[in-house]
Write a protein that holds these residues in place. Structure first.
Motif, PDB file in Angstrom:
ATOM      1  N   ALA A 103       0.837  -1.198   0.000  1.00 43.15           N
ATOM      2  CA  ALA A 103       0.000   0.000   0.000  1.00 43.15           C
ATOM      3  C   ALA A 103       0.872   1.248   0.000  1.00 43.15           C
ATOM      4  N   PRO A 104       0.371   2.352  -0.563  1.00 47.22           N
ATOM      5  CA  PRO A 104       1.139   3.600  -0.537  1.00 47.22           C
ATOM      6  C   PRO A 104       1.308   4.104   0.903  1.00 47.22           C
ATOM      7  N   LYS A 105       2.425   4.781   1.158  1.00 50.47           N
ATOM      8  CA  LYS A 105       2.693   5.334   2.483  1.00 50.47           C
ATOM      9  C   LYS A 105       2.541   6.840   2.441  1.00 50.47           C
ATOM     10  N   LEU A 106       2.006   7.399   3.514  1.00 53.72           N
ATOM     11  CA  LEU A 106       1.864   8.847   3.626  1.00 53.72           C
ATOM     12  C   LEU A 106       3.072   9.417   4.352  1.00 53.72           C
ATOM     13  N   ALA A 107       3.587  10.535   3.823  1.00 50.90           N
ATOM     14  CA  ALA A 107       4.760  11.165   4.413  1.00 50.90           C
ATOM     15  C   ALA A 107       4.575  12.672   4.390  1.00 50.90           C
ATOM     16  N   LYS A 108       5.055  13.334   5.442  1.00 43.93           N
ATOM     17  CA  LYS A 108       4.929  14.786   5.577  1.00 43.93           C
ATOM     18  C   LYS A 108       6.266  15.428   5.236  1.00 43.93           C
ATOM     19  N   VAL A 109       6.230  16.496   4.415  1.00 43.57           N
ATOM     20  CA  VAL A 109       7.442  17.215   4.043  1.00 43.57           C
ATOM     21  C   VAL A 109       7.893  18.039   5.240  1.00 43.57           C
ATOM     22  N   THR A 110       9.121  17.783   5.733  1.00 42.76           N
ATOM     23  CA  THR A 110       9.627  18.511   6.890  1.00 42.76           C
ATOM     24  C   THR A 110      10.603  19.607   6.508  1.00 42.76           C
TER      25      THR A 110
ATOM     26  N   GLU B  13       6.615  23.004   2.624  1.00 41.33           N
ATOM     27  CA  GLU B  13       6.758  22.325   3.908  1.00 41.33           C
ATOM     28  C   GLU B  13       5.367  22.021   4.453  1.00 41.33           C
ATOM     29  N   HIS B  14       5.254  20.925   5.164  1.00 36.63           N
ATOM     30  CA  HIS B  14       4.023  20.437   5.794  1.00 36.63           C
ATOM     31  C   HIS B  14       3.030  19.843   4.799  1.00 36.63           C
ATOM     32  N   ASP B  15       3.398  19.713   3.517  1.00 35.57           N
ATOM     33  CA  ASP B  15       2.550  18.996   2.556  1.00 35.57           C
ATOM     34  C   ASP B  15       2.611  17.501   2.869  1.00 35.57           C
ATOM     35  N   ILE B  16       1.533  16.796   2.530  1.00 32.96           N
ATOM     36  CA  ILE B  16       1.481  15.350   2.711  1.00 32.96           C
ATOM     37  C   ILE B  16       1.653  14.697   1.339  1.00 32.96           C
ATOM     38  N   LEU B  17       2.641  13.803   1.224  1.00 32.37           N
ATOM     39  CA  LEU B  17       2.897  13.084  -0.024  1.00 32.37           C
ATOM     40  C   LEU B  17       2.446  11.642   0.116  1.00 32.37           C
ATOM     41  N   CYS B  18       1.973  11.086  -0.969  1.00 35.81           N
ATOM     42  CA  CYS B  18       1.597   9.668  -1.018  1.00 35.81           C
ATOM     43  C   CYS B  18       2.697   8.950  -1.799  1.00 35.81           C
ATOM     44  N   LEU B  19       3.545   8.211  -1.090  1.00 33.33           N
ATOM     45  CA  LEU B  19       4.690   7.550  -1.715  1.00 33.33           C
ATOM     46  C   LEU B  19       4.319   6.118  -2.082  1.00 33.33           C
ATOM     47  N   MET B  20       4.398   5.803  -3.367  1.00 36.37           N
ATOM     48  CA  MET B  20       4.100   4.456  -3.836  1.00 36.37           C
ATOM     49  C   MET B  20       5.230   3.496  -3.468  1.00 36.37           C
ATOM     50  N   GLU B  21       6.440   4.028  -3.329  1.00 37.91           N
ATOM     51  CA  GLU B  21       7.607   3.226  -2.987  1.00 37.91           C
ATOM     52  C   GLU B  21       8.356   3.979  -1.895  1.00 37.91           C
ATOM     53  N   SER B  22       8.547   3.369  -0.742  1.00 35.61           N
ATOM     54  CA  SER B  22       9.071   4.108   0.410  1.00 35.61           C
ATOM     55  C   SER B  22      10.458   3.671   0.853  1.00 35.61           C
ATOM     56  N   GLU B  23      11.080   2.717   0.157  1.00 35.18           N
ATOM     57  CA  GLU B  23      12.401   2.238   0.566  1.00 35.18           C
ATOM     58  C   GLU B  23      13.535   2.995  -0.117  1.00 35.18           C
ATOM     59  N   ARG B  24      13.298   3.483  -1.311  1.00 34.70           N
ATOM     60  CA  ARG B  24      14.355   4.129  -2.081  1.00 34.70           C
ATOM     61  C   ARG B  24      14.565   5.563  -1.609  1.00 34.70           C
ATOM     62  N   GLU B  25      15.827   5.955  -1.467  1.00 34.13           N
ATOM     63  CA  GLU B  25      16.162   7.301  -1.034  1.00 34.13           C
ATOM     64  C   GLU B  25      16.954   7.994  -2.133  1.00 34.13           C
ATOM     65  N   ALA B  26      16.695   9.291  -2.325  1.00 35.59           N
ATOM     66  CA  ALA B  26      17.396  10.067  -3.356  1.00 35.59           C
ATOM     67  C   ALA B  26      18.799  10.422  -2.877  1.00 35.59           C
ATOM     68  N   ARG B  27      19.717  10.576  -3.834  1.00 34.44           N
ATOM     69  CA  ARG B  27      21.062  11.032  -3.492  1.00 34.44           C
ATOM     70  C   ARG B  27      21.017  12.515  -3.180  1.00 34.44           C
ATOM     71  N   ARG B  28      21.877  12.967  -2.264  1.00 35.67           N
ATOM     72  CA  ARG B  28      21.922  14.386  -1.877  1.00 35.67           C
ATOM     73  C   ARG B  28      22.454  15.244  -3.019  1.00 35.67           C
ATOM     74  N   LEU B  29      22.019  16.493  -3.044  1.00 37.27           N
ATOM     75  CA  LEU B  29      22.527  17.468  -4.013  1.00 37.27           C
ATOM     76  C   LEU B  29      23.980  17.812  -3.686  1.00 37.27           C
ATOM     77  N   ARG B  30      24.732  18.172  -4.711  1.00 42.30           N
ATOM     78  CA  ARG B  30      26.116  18.603  -4.460  1.00 42.30           C
ATOM     79  C   ARG B  30      26.245  20.077  -4.635  1.00 42.30           C
TER      80      ARG B  30
END
Length: 65
Positions: free
Chosen positions: A4-11, A48-65
């Motif tokens: 199931a999709p996971k809900l996440a809040k933008v911090t 900030e404080h928006d709620i996102l619906c993540l279809m895939e919650s294990e993958r993490e993005a690489r940081r900006l340089r």
């Protein structure tokens, strides 16, 4: 893969990325587990404080340089 999709809040907004700046890199905190946070890339307008619906919650993005 998650069932199931996971809900996440933008911090925090970390910055803009992509060729023309169309992608925003954000740190999100999961609503069901507030101790867990990851970095994701988001296409489109986001604040900030928006709620996102993540279809895939294990993958993490690489940081900006």
């Amino acid at each position: 893969m998650d069932a199931a999709p996971k809900l996440a809040k933008v911090t925090k907004i970390l910055g803009r990325t992509g060729r023309q700046g169309g992608i925003t890199q954000v740190r999100v905190e999961f609503l069901d587990d507030s101790h867990r946070s990851i970095i994701r890339n988001v296409k489109g307008p986001v604040r900030e404080h928006d709620i996102l619906c993540l279809m895939e919650s294990e993958r993490e993005a690489r940081r900006l340089r």
